[in-house]
Design a protein around this motif. Structure first.
Motif, PDB file in Angstrom:
ATOM      1  N   HIS A  68     -31.879  60.648 -43.054  1.00  0.00           N
ATOM      2  CA  HIS A  68     -32.338  60.635 -44.453  1.00  0.00           C
ATOM      3  C   HIS A  68     -31.707  59.451 -45.169  1.00  0.00           C
ATOM      4  N   GLY A  69     -32.331  58.986 -46.230  1.00  0.00           N
ATOM      5  CA  GLY A  69     -31.716  57.980 -47.093  1.00  0.00           C
ATOM      6  C   GLY A  69     -30.551  58.580 -47.866  1.00  0.00           C
ATOM      7  N   THR A  70     -29.589  57.732 -48.213  1.00  0.00           N
ATOM      8  CA  THR A  70     -28.404  58.248 -48.922  1.00  0.00           C
ATOM      9  C   THR A  70     -28.708  58.591 -50.386  1.00  0.00           C
ATOM     10  N   ASP A  71     -29.747  57.960 -50.950  1.00  0.00           N
ATOM     11  CA  ASP A  71     -29.902  58.047 -52.406  1.00  0.00           C
ATOM     12  C   ASP A  71     -30.216  59.450 -52.922  1.00  0.00           C
ATOM     13  N   THR A  72     -30.998  60.216 -52.173  1.00  0.00           N
ATOM     14  CA  THR A  72     -31.301  61.581 -52.639  1.00  0.00           C
ATOM     15  C   THR A  72     -30.947  62.631 -51.581  1.00  0.00           C
ATOM     16  N   GLY A 126     -30.794  44.032 -49.002  1.00  0.00           N
ATOM     17  CA  GLY A 126     -32.029  43.251 -48.991  1.00  0.00           C
ATOM     18  C   GLY A 126     -32.952  43.593 -47.836  1.00  0.00           C
ATOM     19  N   TYR A 127     -32.824  44.767 -47.279  1.00  0.00           N
ATOM     20  CA  TYR A 127     -33.650  45.234 -46.157  1.00  0.00           C
ATOM     21  C   TYR A 127     -34.719  46.198 -46.678  1.00  0.00           C
ATOM     22  N   THR A 128     -35.567  46.680 -45.793  1.00  0.00           N
ATOM     23  CA  THR A 128     -36.541  47.714 -46.161  1.00  0.00           C
ATOM     24  C   THR A 128     -36.142  49.024 -45.500  1.00  0.00           C
ATOM     25  N   ALA A 129     -35.977  50.060 -46.320  1.00  0.00           N
ATOM     26  CA  ALA A 129     -35.601  51.385 -45.780  1.00  0.00           C
ATOM     27  C   ALA A 129     -36.806  52.026 -45.099  1.00  0.00           C
ATOM     28  N   GLY A 130     -36.539  52.884 -44.122  1.00  0.00           N
ATOM     29  CA  GLY A 130     -37.603  53.690 -43.523  1.00  0.00           C
ATOM     30  C   GLY A 130     -38.637  52.895 -42.750  1.00  0.00           C
ATOM     31  N   LEU A 188     -39.722  57.153 -45.406  1.00  0.00           N
ATOM     32  CA  LEU A 188     -39.682  56.627 -46.774  1.00  0.00           C
ATOM     33  C   LEU A 188     -38.270  56.255 -47.215  1.00  0.00           C
ATOM     34  N   ASP A 189     -38.251  55.522 -48.309  1.00  0.00           N
ATOM     35  CA  ASP A 189     -37.014  55.220 -49.011  1.00  0.00           C
ATOM     36  C   ASP A 189     -36.747  56.461 -49.857  1.00  0.00           C
ATOM     37  N   SER A 190     -35.585  57.070 -49.726  1.00  0.00           N
ATOM     38  CA  SER A 190     -35.422  58.407 -50.318  1.00  0.00           C
ATOM     39  C   SER A 190     -35.427  58.410 -51.838  1.00  0.00           C
ATOM     40  N   LYS A 191     -35.386  57.226 -52.477  1.00  0.00           N
ATOM     41  CA  LYS A 191     -35.567  57.200 -53.936  1.00  0.00           C
ATOM     42  C   LYS A 191     -36.954  57.729 -54.295  1.00  0.00           C
ATOM     43  N   SER A 205     -22.136  64.628 -53.457  1.00  0.00           N
ATOM     44  CA  SER A 205     -22.980  63.691 -54.211  1.00  0.00           C
ATOM     45  C   SER A 205     -22.613  62.268 -53.816  1.00  0.00           C
ATOM     46  N   LYS A 206     -23.600  61.390 -53.944  1.00  0.00           N
ATOM     47  CA  LYS A 206     -23.351  59.983 -53.640  1.00  0.00           C
ATOM     48  C   LYS A 206     -22.511  59.423 -54.782  1.00  0.00           C
ATOM     49  N   SER A 207     -21.389  58.799 -54.438  1.00  0.00           N
ATOM     50  CA  SER A 207     -20.475  58.367 -55.491  1.00  0.00           C
ATOM     51  C   SER A 207     -20.178  56.876 -55.425  1.00  0.00           C
ATOM     52  N   GLY A 233     -36.695  58.664 -42.735  1.00  0.00           N
ATOM     53  CA  GLY A 233     -36.594  57.288 -43.226  1.00  0.00           C
ATOM     54  C   GLY A 233     -35.190  56.949 -43.682  1.00  0.00           C
ATOM     55  N   GLY A 234     -35.077  56.194 -44.781  1.00  0.00           N
ATOM     56  CA  GLY A 234     -33.773  55.813 -45.321  1.00  0.00           C
ATOM     57  C   GLY A 234     -33.232  54.543 -44.686  1.00  0.00           C
ATOM     58  N   THR A 235     -32.043  54.167 -45.126  1.00  0.00           N
ATOM     59  CA  THR A 235     -31.387  52.959 -44.611  1.00  0.00           C
ATOM     60  C   THR A 235     -31.034  53.106 -43.139  1.00  0.00           C
ATOM     61  N   ILE A 236     -30.768  54.326 -42.711  1.00  0.00           N
ATOM     62  CA  ILE A 236     -30.441  54.546 -41.295  1.00  0.00           C
ATOM     63  C   ILE A 236     -31.612  54.074 -40.426  1.00  0.00           C
ATOM     64  N   CYS A 253     -27.128  59.913 -42.492  1.00  0.00           N
ATOM     65  CA  CYS A 253     -27.664  58.752 -43.199  1.00  0.00           C
ATOM     66  C   CYS A 253     -26.877  57.511 -42.793  1.00  0.00           C
ATOM     67  N   ALA A 254     -27.117  56.419 -43.485  1.00  0.00           N
ATOM     68  CA  ALA A 254     -26.320  55.208 -43.253  1.00  0.00           C
ATOM     69  C   ALA A 254     -26.319  54.382 -44.520  1.00  0.00           C
ATOM     70  N   MET A 255     -25.282  53.609 -44.691  1.00  0.00           N
ATOM     71  CA  MET A 255     -25.205  52.689 -45.833  1.00  0.00           C
ATOM     72  C   MET A 255     -25.651  51.292 -45.431  1.00  0.00           C
TER      73      MET A 255
HETATM   74  C1  SIN Z   1     -32.650  55.479 -49.225  1.00  0.00           C
HETATM   75  O1  SIN Z   1     -32.033  56.322 -49.869  1.00  0.00           O
HETATM   76  O2  SIN Z   1     -33.668  55.748 -48.557  1.00  0.00           O
HETATM   77  C2  SIN Z   1     -32.228  54.044 -49.255  1.00  0.00           C
HETATM   78  C3  SIN Z   1     -30.775  53.878 -49.438  1.00  0.00           C
HETATM   79  C4  SIN Z   1     -29.950  54.420 -48.323  1.00  0.00           C
HETATM   80  O3  SIN Z   1     -30.385  55.120 -47.424  1.00  0.00           O
HETATM   81  O4  SIN Z   1     -28.725  54.106 -48.356  1.00  0.00           O
END
Ligand code: SIN
Length: 324
Positions: A89-93, A25-29, A56-59, A161-163, A10-13, A115-117
């Motif tokens: 994967h999502g960037t958040d975790t 303002g999008y939906t991840a995953g 999923l959204d990685s949060k 780490s995400k910075s 999942g994630g933003t990618i 991942c992607a932003m």
């Molecule tokens: C997520 O972590 O799933 C959403 C945010 C992102 O991928 O940048």
């Protein structure tokens, strides 16, 4: 012919929606990994295969998904013709998943998280290039260990780490810097590949199945105006035998691992009541160097979310009389 397996989580990618072309303002995953691979060509002679492990959204990442991901990595990396695994994967975790896999999968092959932003529906999405770069790393015959690839940079699982919440190059490895770069499909390494787990952890096999009994570890923070109250409440729950009470707490400490005096007092009380306490600096870079530990261990250069994983694994090993 070598294969690279792309595991989707999942994630933003894999995100879509929001205003047309928007970056937020999008939906991840939402987009399947098979679609992310459409039109992506890896290095020549590489066969790509996608597998959806989660969406999923990685949060919202949970231990169950880490265990599934770990099982799929172990499965695929054991196949002789698989050069490596890429995980979208999502960037958040992503840094936590990377550290979990680096701590629990013994392999000499690469596990490359990317991942992607910006979502796939952005005017100029960054996911396809990041995925292409990740494939180049996974296909590199010298590559080994768990790394995160984003914005042309290769980061090791321990230090990344995400910075930044918005920029395309949202990752930092602090003082260490990136391990290398991907440029036009070529890997340029400036440090060595990350060190590998020497052997499969000798934990009971049932530990790796979803639903197994892992210790609960929470993260708290020391800050101006702290009260230590949450730490006392967690220790109360443990003493009262509340179901799923914490076994450990990581405290994101100020500076060089210092604690507000009331948090330090609460930490000492919690320890006496059987809660394992570990300190991690909230600085975001560098390594804690405390001349006086006052009986509370620190996590050296690990940030708090990774210290939490390290403490979970340490408590698990302790309860099973084994080690990683
Ligand atoms: C997520 O972590 O799933 C959403 C945010 C992102 O991928 O940048």
């Amino acid at each position: 012919m070598k294969r690279v397996i792309v595991l989707g989580t999942g994630g933003t990618i894999a995100g879509s929606g929001g205003l047309p072309g928007a970056n937020v303002g999008y939906t991840a995953g939402t987009i399947p990994v098979s679609d992310l691979l459409t039109g992506i060509t890896g290095p020549a002679d590489l066969v790509l295969e996608g597998e959806q492990v989660a969406q999923l959204d990685s949060k919202d990442m949970e231990l169950e998904t880490w265990l599934q991901l770990r099982a799929r990595c172990v499965h695929w990396l054991a196949q002789a013709d698989v050069a490596g695994v890429v995980i979208t994967h999502g960037t958040d975790t992503i840094e936590e998943t990377a550290f979990f896999l680096a701590s629990t999968v013994a392999t000499s092959k690469p596990i490359v998280l990317t991942c992607a932003m910006r979502p796939a529906t952005a005017l100029s999405p960054d996911g396809p290039q990041n995925l292409r770069d990740a494939l180049s790393v996974a296909a590199d015959p010298a590559a080994a260990g768990v790394v995160v690839v984003c914005a042309g940079e290769i980061h090791g699982a321990r230090h990344v780490s995400k910075s930044h919440p918005y920029r395309l190059n949202a990752f930092s490895s602090g003082d260490i810097g990136p391990l290398g770069y991907v440029e036009e499909g070529q890997v340029r390494l400036v440090h060595g590949w990350p060190s590998l787990l020497k052997a499969e952890p000798t934990l009971d096999p049932e530990i790796w199945s979803a639903g197994a009994d892992w210790p609960r570890v929470e993260i708290l923070m020391s800050h101006a105006g702290a009260s230590g109250m949450l730490l006392d409440l967690l220790a109360d729950q443990r003493e009262a035998g509340v179901e799923n009470a914490v076994e450990g707490v990581v405290i994101a400490a100020t500076g060089n691992g210092s604690l507000h005096q009331v948090v330090e007092a609460a930490a000492q009380r919690a320890k006496q009541r059987g809660v394992a306490v570990l300190i991690a600096s909230r600085c975001g870079s560098g390594k804690v160097l405390r001349p006086d530990t006052r009986g509370i261990e620190d996590a050296a250069d690990l940030n708090a979310p990774k210290a939490r994983i390290a403490l979970m694994l340490a408590l698990l090993c302790q309860s099973r009389g084994t080690h990683l």
